[in-house]
Scaffold this active site. Structure first.
Site, mmCIF file in Angstrom:
data_model
loop_
_atom_site.group_PDB
_atom_site.id
_atom_site.type_symbol
_atom_site.label_atom_id
_atom_site.label_comp_id
_atom_site.label_asym_id
_atom_site.label_seq_id
_atom_site.Cartn_x
_atom_site.Cartn_y
_atom_site.Cartn_z
ATOM 1 N N HIS A 138 -20.539 -14.856 33.774
ATOM 2 C CA HIS A 138 -20.529 -13.718 32.850
ATOM 3 C C HIS A 138 -19.393 -13.949 31.854
ATOM 4 C CE1 HIS A 138 -19.661 -9.501 31.671
ATOM 5 N NE2 HIS A 138 -20.839 -9.168 32.155
ATOM 6 N N ASP A 215 -15.567 -13.935 41.142
ATOM 7 C CA ASP A 215 -16.041 -12.755 40.425
ATOM 8 C C ASP A 215 -17.131 -12.133 41.293
ATOM 9 O OD1 ASP A 215 -17.562 -10.994 38.935
ATOM 10 O OD2 ASP A 215 -17.758 -12.301 37.192
ATOM 11 N N GLN A 218 -21.246 -8.658 41.058
ATOM 12 C CA GLN A 218 -22.647 -8.508 41.452
ATOM 13 C C GLN A 218 -22.860 -8.725 42.947
ATOM 14 O OE1 GLN A 218 -25.058 -7.434 39.566
ATOM 15 N NE2 GLN A 218 -23.845 -7.386 37.680
ATOM 16 N N LYS A 241 -20.590 -0.889 40.064
ATOM 17 C CA LYS A 241 -21.736 -1.698 40.487
ATOM 18 C C LYS A 241 -22.082 -1.412 41.949
ATOM 19 C CE LYS A 241 -21.357 -4.753 36.876
ATOM 20 N NZ LYS A 241 -22.168 -4.605 35.670
ATOM 21 N N CYS A 379 -24.696 -10.559 28.825
ATOM 22 C CA CYS A 379 -23.301 -11.030 28.738
ATOM 23 C C CYS A 379 -23.141 -12.392 29.386
ATOM 24 C CB CYS A 379 -22.326 -10.027 29.347
ATOM 25 S SG CYS A 379 -22.302 -8.454 28.493
#
Lengths: 421, 156
Positions: A138, A215, A218, A241, A379
């Site tokens: 991302h 990261d 998600q 999220k 993104c």
């Protein structure tokens, strides 16, 4: 102290089996209509909806307990501090971190990555040093490193994706060098749903004494994230999220690393003593939390994590995987539809294109049917460039998604094909 | 929400069979348009003479609204003077954004774009080509000595 008890109410799902109807009933927004049609929310990867218990926790905090944290001697300040620090322990348990000193509250994943880039990376990196990322990232895990590159003369090295949207451990291992100073990788691709083998990546990086930032924006809603089992050095995620409020997120960092790192923002709460000559910084994690934090957001996040734990992460995962399989099979029956991202291990995200219909037109037509999907580059422009696509349509699922959502998606896609027939 | 207002027959027709599609040679003005939000890209090439757009072509990839809008724009501005184009641009801009707008002239096919105003997220799809045309005209003014400098505009 009754404060902590007030927010630990959660709507308890069935322990055995997964009652998706009960889960849906916990999310009030799912009862609304959009353009006269029932809402079919398939954009959870952009932002998940909130269950009533999160809305209640935030409301209860605002209604009964609000004051500034870590400051007052009065009752409300103590209650707010208890809720805030209680939430930090909820996050610690959720990630299985060793200590709450390793849990830093930030605005979101983006801020967490910027913090590591500026506080860990900037003082250490020399010209020619390397930061290794992947082709799946991302923009939030690309741009902070490019900024750091400008500041330090370091290089950005990218482990490429293959045609399925996967990044093999070999692709990463081959790009680890004597100059690699940090590996920064996504756990789950937001654009394609690919799940990366974080344990293997950490093992390869640590063999060369290179720390790893993950990261997890998600991943946290879908995967069982245990930072000790993963072995990573930093793990970042966003509250919204994972069914919590927007504007708050978490940076987990191994205590040894956080201890060595300088503060990256100065202000109140991150200090022990200030004179005009000298400031003594606060201990972990407060050293990294300058200014009054998003207290209600943190309280809401803790309620969201408790909700997810009550549903059961393995149960959510198994439900979502069944739905992913069902949706994949149904979508592949549509003539002209191509699924972008077919990696062997995926989370509940499906990116696709349909011949002759631009994703933006699909998004508009689906919206008229009450179906909310994401269209565009997600993104992740380098991912789109790799597949030579301007954009894709993306349907993403959450704990409340069910087969009727998939069926309505299919019906709406048929309506779109009719418009463009 | 009436989709048939947005995807009118004439718009679908211009999407499926865009007019003046390609790269004009020779051309003495050009510009690139990009809408990063949806990934739409278009390249516009023009031949200007005596303050008049003698010919123009566009190519690129975009959604139905942006492709149809560009296609209809090329038909509408071909042979027109800059002053005519400026008036037309103004009318189209109002058409795309104002519900009660009464155009100063018969907009012909372009009137079909009026349905876009009910879909605010799509207004930029329809206006991208017009901003790109403005950039090409401005480029022609500034750098007729250096036609290789193709300006690039971006809407988001």
């Amino acid at each position: 102290m009754s404060a902590r008890v007030d927010v630990s109410r959660s709507i308890a799902p069935q322990a055995a089996g997964y009652d998706v109807a009960a889960v849906r009933a916990a999310f009030p927004i799912l009862t609304r209509q959009v353009h006269g049609k029932p809402l079919t929310y398939l954009d959870s990867a952009a932002s998940a909806q909130r269950p009533q218990c999160v809305i209640d926790a935030v409301n209860d905090y605002e209604t009964r307990h609000h004051a500034n944290v870590h400051r007052g001697v009065h009752a409300l300040s103590q209650e707010a501090t208890d809720l805030f620090e209680g939430a930090r322990d909820t996050v610690r348990q959720f990630l299985n971190a060793r200590s709450t000193r390793e849990i830093v509250f930030v605005r979101g994943t983006t801020e967490a990555i910027n913090l590591v880039a500026q506080s860990y990376g900037r003082p250490r990196l020399q010209p020619g040093d390397e930061i290794l990322i992947t082709g799946l990232e991302h923009h939030a895990n690309i741009v902070p490193w490019q900024m750091l590159r400008e500041q330090t003369g370091a290089k950005l090295v990218v482990a490429p994706i293959d045609r399925t949207g996967n990044v093999s451990i070999d692709a990463i291992d081959a790009r680890l060098s004597d100059r690699t100073r940090l590996v920064a990788v996504t756990h789950v691709s937001n654009a394609l749903g690919t799940v990366l083998p974080i344990r293997d990546i950490v093992r390869a990086a640590h063999a060369r004494r290179v720390p790893v930032l993950v990261d997890g924006a998600q991943a946290v809603p879908h995967e069982d994230v245990d930072v000790q089992a993963l072995g990573c050095d930093f793990y970042a995620f966003s509250s919204h999220k994972v069914y919590g409020p927007t504007g708050v997120g978490v940076l987990y960092g191994r205590e040894e690393l956080l201890t060595e790192m300088p503060p990256w923002q100065g202000g109140g709460d991150m200090i022990l003593a200030v004179t005009f000559d000298k400031t003594t910084y606060n201990s972990l994690p407060y050293k990294f939390e300058a200014g009054t934090p998003n207290i209600s957001g943190v309280v809401g996040l803790a309620a969201a994590l408790r909700y997810v734990e009550a549903l059961g992460r393995p149960q959510i995962r198994s439900h979502e995987h069944q739905l992913l399989d069902y949706a994949t099979q149904r979508l592949l029956t549509i003539p002209g539809l191509t699924i972008i991202g077919t990696a062997p291990v995926k989370a509940a995200v499906i990116s696709f294109t349909i011949d002759g219909i631009h994703p933006h037109d699909l998004g508009t037509i689906l919206d008229a049917e009450g179906v909310a999907i994401r269209t565009g580059h997600h993104c992740a422009m380098p991912v789109m460039d790799f597949f030579e696509l301007p954009a894709t349509a993306r349907a993403s699922f959450g704990c409340y998604s069910d087969r009727s959502d998939v069926d309505r998606l299919l019906a709406a896609l048929a309506a779109a094909q009719k418009v463009f027939a | 929400m009436d989709l048939s207002e947005l995807y009118r027959e004439v718009i679908l027709d211009h999407y499926k069979s865009p007019r003046n599609f390609g790269v004009l040679t020779p051309a003495n003005a050009a510009a690139d348009g990009h809408n990063p939000l949806c990934g739409d890209r278009l390249h516009l090439t023009l031949q200007l003479a005596d303050d008049r757009v003698q010919d123009l072509q566009f190519d690129g990839k975009g959604c139905a609204i942006s492709t149809a809008s560009a296609s209809m724009m090329t038909e509408a501005v071909k042979g027109k003077t800059r002053a005519d184009i400026a008036t037309l641009f103004n009318d189209v801009h109002h058409l795309l954004t104002e519900r009660e707008f009464v155009p100063s002239q018969d907009l012909g096919k372009l009137a079909a774009l009026g349905g876009v105003r009910e879909f605010p997220a799509r207004v930029k799809c329809a206006s991208l080509c017009w901003h790109t045309l403005n950039a090409a005209l401005a480029q022609h003014d500034q750098s007729s000595a250096d036609a290789s400098a193709v300006p690039s505009i971006s809407t988001e």
